[in-house]
Scaffold this motif. Structure first.
Motif, mmCIF file in Angstrom:
data_model
loop_
_atom_site.group_PDB
_atom_site.id
_atom_site.type_symbol
_atom_site.label_atom_id
_atom_site.label_comp_id
_atom_site.label_asym_id
_atom_site.label_seq_id
_atom_site.Cartn_x
_atom_site.Cartn_y
_atom_site.Cartn_z
ATOM 1 N N GLY A 14 0.981 -1.217 -0.004
ATOM 2 C CA GLY A 14 -0.038 0.212 -0.071
ATOM 3 C C GLY A 14 0.866 1.297 -0.019
ATOM 4 N N HIS A 15 0.572 2.046 -0.940
ATOM 5 C CA HIS A 15 1.469 3.279 -1.009
ATOM 6 C C HIS A 15 0.760 4.472 -1.869
ATOM 7 C CE1 HIS A 15 2.125 1.406 -5.114
ATOM 8 N NE2 HIS A 15 2.526 2.574 -5.371
ATOM 9 N N THR A 16 1.161 5.612 -1.528
ATOM 10 C CA THR A 16 0.674 6.780 -2.491
ATOM 11 C C THR A 16 1.646 7.405 -3.215
ATOM 12 O OG1 THR A 16 -1.265 7.002 -0.622
ATOM 13 C CG2 THR A 16 -0.819 8.762 -2.390
ATOM 14 N N VAL A 17 1.652 7.704 -4.079
ATOM 15 C CA VAL A 17 2.695 8.730 -5.083
ATOM 16 C C VAL A 17 2.116 10.301 -4.839
ATOM 17 C CG1 VAL A 17 3.848 9.274 -7.025
ATOM 18 C CG2 VAL A 17 3.497 6.707 -6.243
ATOM 19 N N HIS A 18 3.184 10.836 -4.172
ATOM 20 C CA HIS A 18 2.927 12.392 -4.197
ATOM 21 C C HIS A 18 3.911 13.250 -4.904
ATOM 22 C CE1 HIS A 18 0.393 12.046 -0.569
ATOM 23 N NE2 HIS A 18 1.000 10.831 -0.126
ATOM 24 N N GLU A 19 3.547 13.970 -5.967
ATOM 25 C CA GLU A 19 4.482 15.056 -6.715
ATOM 26 C C GLU A 19 4.188 16.492 -6.443
ATOM 27 O OE1 GLU A 19 4.908 13.800 -10.732
ATOM 28 O OE2 GLU A 19 3.530 12.173 -10.528
ATOM 29 N N TYR A 20 5.334 16.859 -6.495
ATOM 30 C CA TYR A 20 5.413 18.591 -6.346
ATOM 31 C C TYR A 20 6.389 19.139 -7.374
ATOM 32 C CZ TYR A 20 9.369 17.319 -3.398
ATOM 33 O OH TYR A 20 10.323 17.075 -2.733
ATOM 34 N N VAL A 21 6.291 20.243 -7.673
ATOM 35 C CA VAL A 21 7.226 21.066 -8.346
ATOM 36 C C VAL A 21 8.510 21.415 -7.651
ATOM 37 C CG1 VAL A 21 7.696 22.915 -9.991
ATOM 38 C CG2 VAL A 21 5.495 21.823 -9.810
ATOM 39 N N HIS A 22 9.608 20.626 -8.108
ATOM 40 C CA HIS A 22 10.768 20.994 -7.117
ATOM 41 C C HIS A 22 11.328 22.313 -7.557
ATOM 42 C CE1 HIS A 22 15.030 20.549 -5.680
ATOM 43 N NE2 HIS A 22 15.422 20.479 -7.090
ATOM 44 N N ASP A 23 11.791 23.099 -6.862
ATOM 45 C CA ASP A 23 12.394 24.395 -6.931
ATOM 46 C C ASP A 23 14.062 23.992 -6.751
ATOM 47 O OD1 ASP A 23 13.723 26.698 -6.745
ATOM 48 O OD2 ASP A 23 12.360 27.667 -5.274
ATOM 49 N N ALA A 24 14.692 24.207 -8.016
ATOM 50 C CA ALA A 24 15.887 23.860 -8.271
ATOM 51 C C ALA A 24 16.818 24.758 -7.569
ATOM 52 C CB ALA A 24 16.486 24.109 -9.748
ATOM 53 N N SER A 25 16.416 25.767 -6.920
ATOM 54 C CA SER A 25 17.356 26.742 -6.133
ATOM 55 C C SER A 25 17.355 26.247 -4.663
ATOM 56 C CB SER A 25 16.774 28.219 -6.160
ATOM 57 O OG SER A 25 15.544 28.350 -5.693
ATOM 58 N N VAL A 26 16.416 25.740 -4.332
ATOM 59 C CA VAL A 26 16.610 24.958 -2.874
ATOM 60 C C VAL A 26 17.498 23.931 -2.647
ATOM 61 C CG1 VAL A 26 15.086 23.615 -1.388
ATOM 62 C CG2 VAL A 26 14.004 25.389 -2.835
ATOM 63 N N SER A 27 18.102 24.249 -1.589
ATOM 64 C CA SER A 27 19.487 23.120 -1.275
ATOM 65 C C SER A 27 19.172 22.157 -0.233
ATOM 66 C CB SER A 27 20.751 23.986 -0.694
ATOM 67 O OG SER A 27 20.149 24.625 0.579
ATOM 68 N N SER A 28 17.816 22.388 0.746
ATOM 69 C CA SER A 28 17.434 21.292 1.762
ATOM 70 C C SER A 28 16.268 20.516 1.005
ATOM 71 C CB SER A 28 17.055 21.981 2.792
ATOM 72 O OG SER A 28 16.596 20.999 3.820
ATOM 73 N N TYR A 29 16.636 19.511 0.222
ATOM 74 C CA TYR A 29 15.537 18.983 -0.588
ATOM 75 C C TYR A 29 14.344 18.342 0.575
ATOM 76 C CZ TYR A 29 19.169 18.868 -4.118
ATOM 77 O OH TYR A 29 20.167 19.327 -4.928
ATOM 78 N N GLY A 30 14.924 17.897 1.681
ATOM 79 C CA GLY A 30 13.818 17.181 2.567
ATOM 80 C C GLY A 30 12.927 18.184 3.226
ATOM 81 N N ALA A 31 13.335 19.402 3.346
ATOM 82 C CA ALA A 31 12.448 20.460 3.992
ATOM 83 C C ALA A 31 11.637 21.127 3.094
ATOM 84 C CB ALA A 31 13.518 21.411 4.473
ATOM 85 N N GLU A 32 12.050 21.108 1.795
ATOM 86 C CA GLU A 32 11.389 21.594 0.599
ATOM 87 C C GLU A 32 10.179 20.441 0.382
ATOM 88 O OE1 GLU A 32 11.430 22.400 -4.025
ATOM 89 O OE2 GLU A 32 12.601 20.670 -3.399
ATOM 90 N N ALA A 33 10.345 19.035 0.439
ATOM 91 C CA ALA A 33 9.301 18.134 0.252
ATOM 92 C C ALA A 33 8.306 18.219 1.347
ATOM 93 C CB ALA A 33 10.066 16.671 0.377
ATOM 94 N N ALA A 34 8.738 18.399 2.824
ATOM 95 C CA ALA A 34 7.764 18.544 3.640
ATOM 96 C C ALA A 34 6.797 19.678 3.570
ATOM 97 C CB ALA A 34 8.480 18.738 5.011
#
Length: 155
Positions: A14-34
């Motif tokens: 069981g899983h759900t795929v979540h997509e968002y538009v990644h901002d290339a200027s962001v260096s903290s990928y995890g914080a951006e994802a949250a």
């Protein structure tokens, strides 16, 4: 589809795929994802690759705003010491680019340990193998898929 998503589908997890538009200027990928997923940061996990005793690579999965204790990671993986793996080692062994490293579907299966805090949640978010794509699944399913274990990993 990414290899990580294909693994979850293949094993009928069981899983759900979540997509968002990644901002290339962001260096903290995890914080951006949250932030972009609207999920509590303690429920969003990052995949880190460590080098054990100067040779073996392994995976540590921790909350995105937490800091990995290399001493605790080494202990959990039965090694004397752990260092962060180089970018080239990470990308070569996993097949993913930094900021999009998924614990699932890596080119080479590495021993994996998941921070014990994951077990407190019904579901957690991990990278699906591409910046801007996350998988939400149960921590126990992730542990089973990776043949991993839970351990204290954060300082």
């Amino acid at each position: 589809m990414t290899p990580a998503i294909n693994i979850a589908k293949k094993h009928q997890i069981g899983h759900t795929v979540h997509e968002y538009v990644h901002d290339a200027s962001v260096s903290s990928y995890g914080a951006e994802a949250a932030e972009k997923l609207g999920a509590p940061a303690e429920q969003v996990f990052k995949t880190l690759v460590v080098c054990l005793d100067d040779s073996e690579l392994a995976v540590a999965i921790i909350p995105v705003l937490s800091r990995l204790s290399l001493k605790l990671a080494a202990k959990a993986l039965g090694a004397k010491r752990a260092l962060m793996a180089t970018k080239s080692d990470v990308e070569r062994s996993t097949g993913y680019v930094l900021g999009g490293v998924s614990p699932l579907g890596q080119k080479k299966r590495l021993r994996t340990v998941i921070d014990i805090s994951a077990d407190r949640h019904t579901s957690i978010f991990v990278s699906a193998g591409r910046r801007g794509v996350d998988l939400e699944l149960s921590p126990s399913d992730l542990k089973t898929l990776l043949n991993g274990k839970f351990a204290e990993l954060c300082q």
